[in-house]
Design a protein around this motif. Sequence first.
Motif, short mmCIF file in Angstrom:
data_model
loop_
_atom_site.label_atom_id
_atom_site.label_comp_id
_atom_site.label_asym_id
_atom_site.label_seq_id
_atom_site.Cartn_x
_atom_site.Cartn_y
_atom_site.Cartn_z
N SER A 19 0.82 -1.21 0.00
CA SER A 19 0.00 0.00 0.00
C SER A 19 0.85 1.26 0.00
O SER A 19 0.55 2.23 -0.71
N LYS A 20 1.93 1.26 0.78
CA LYS A 20 2.81 2.43 0.84
C LYS A 20 3.49 2.65 -0.50
O LYS A 20 3.68 3.80 -0.93
N TYR A 21 3.84 1.59 -1.20
CA TYR A 21 4.45 1.69 -2.52
C TYR A 21 3.53 2.48 -3.46
O TYR A 21 3.96 3.44 -4.11
N TYR A 22 2.26 2.10 -3.51
CA TYR A 22 1.33 2.79 -4.40
C TYR A 22 0.99 4.20 -3.89
O TYR A 22 0.73 5.10 -4.68
N GLU A 23 1.02 4.40 -2.59
CA GLU A 23 0.80 5.73 -2.03
C GLU A 23 1.92 6.68 -2.46
O GLU A 23 1.66 7.82 -2.86
N LEU A 24 3.16 6.22 -2.40
CA LEU A 24 4.30 7.04 -2.81
C LEU A 24 4.24 7.36 -4.30
O LEU A 24 4.55 8.49 -4.71
N ILE A 25 3.86 6.42 -5.11
CA ILE A 25 3.73 6.65 -6.55
C ILE A 25 2.59 7.64 -6.82
O ILE A 25 2.74 8.58 -7.59
N GLY A 26 1.46 7.43 -6.17
CA GLY A 26 0.30 8.30 -6.37
C GLY A 26 0.56 9.74 -5.96
O GLY A 26 0.07 10.67 -6.59
N SER A 27 1.36 9.93 -4.92
CA SER A 27 1.65 11.28 -4.44
C SER A 27 2.75 11.95 -5.26
O SER A 27 2.98 13.15 -5.13
N GLY A 28 3.47 11.16 -6.06
CA GLY A 28 4.58 11.71 -6.84
C GLY A 28 5.90 11.70 -6.09
O GLY A 28 6.92 12.13 -6.62
N ALA A 29 5.90 11.22 -4.85
CA ALA A 29 7.14 11.15 -4.08
C ALA A 29 8.12 10.15 -4.69
O ALA A 29 9.33 10.32 -4.57
#
Length: 59
Positions: A19-29
Motif C-alpha cells: 500500500s505504501k508503494y502505491y501511495e508514494l507513486i500516487g503522491s509523486g514522491a
Amino acid sequence: MSKLLDEAGVRELIPIGHSKYYELIGSGALRSVKIGRRRLVTEQAVADYIAGLDQAAAA
C-alpha cells in the motif's frame, strides 16, 4: 542508464509495504513510468527518494 524495477524490486531496496508503494507513486514522491499495464520505477528514482528522506531528516 538506470535499471527499471517492478514493485518487488523497489520493495527489496526500500522496506515498505504494498500500500505504501502505491501511495508514494500516487503522491509523486516516487517517480514511475507506465509501460503497458506495468508500473515501473527507475533505480535513479529510488535513489532520489532516499536522498529526499536524508535531506528531510537533516532539516
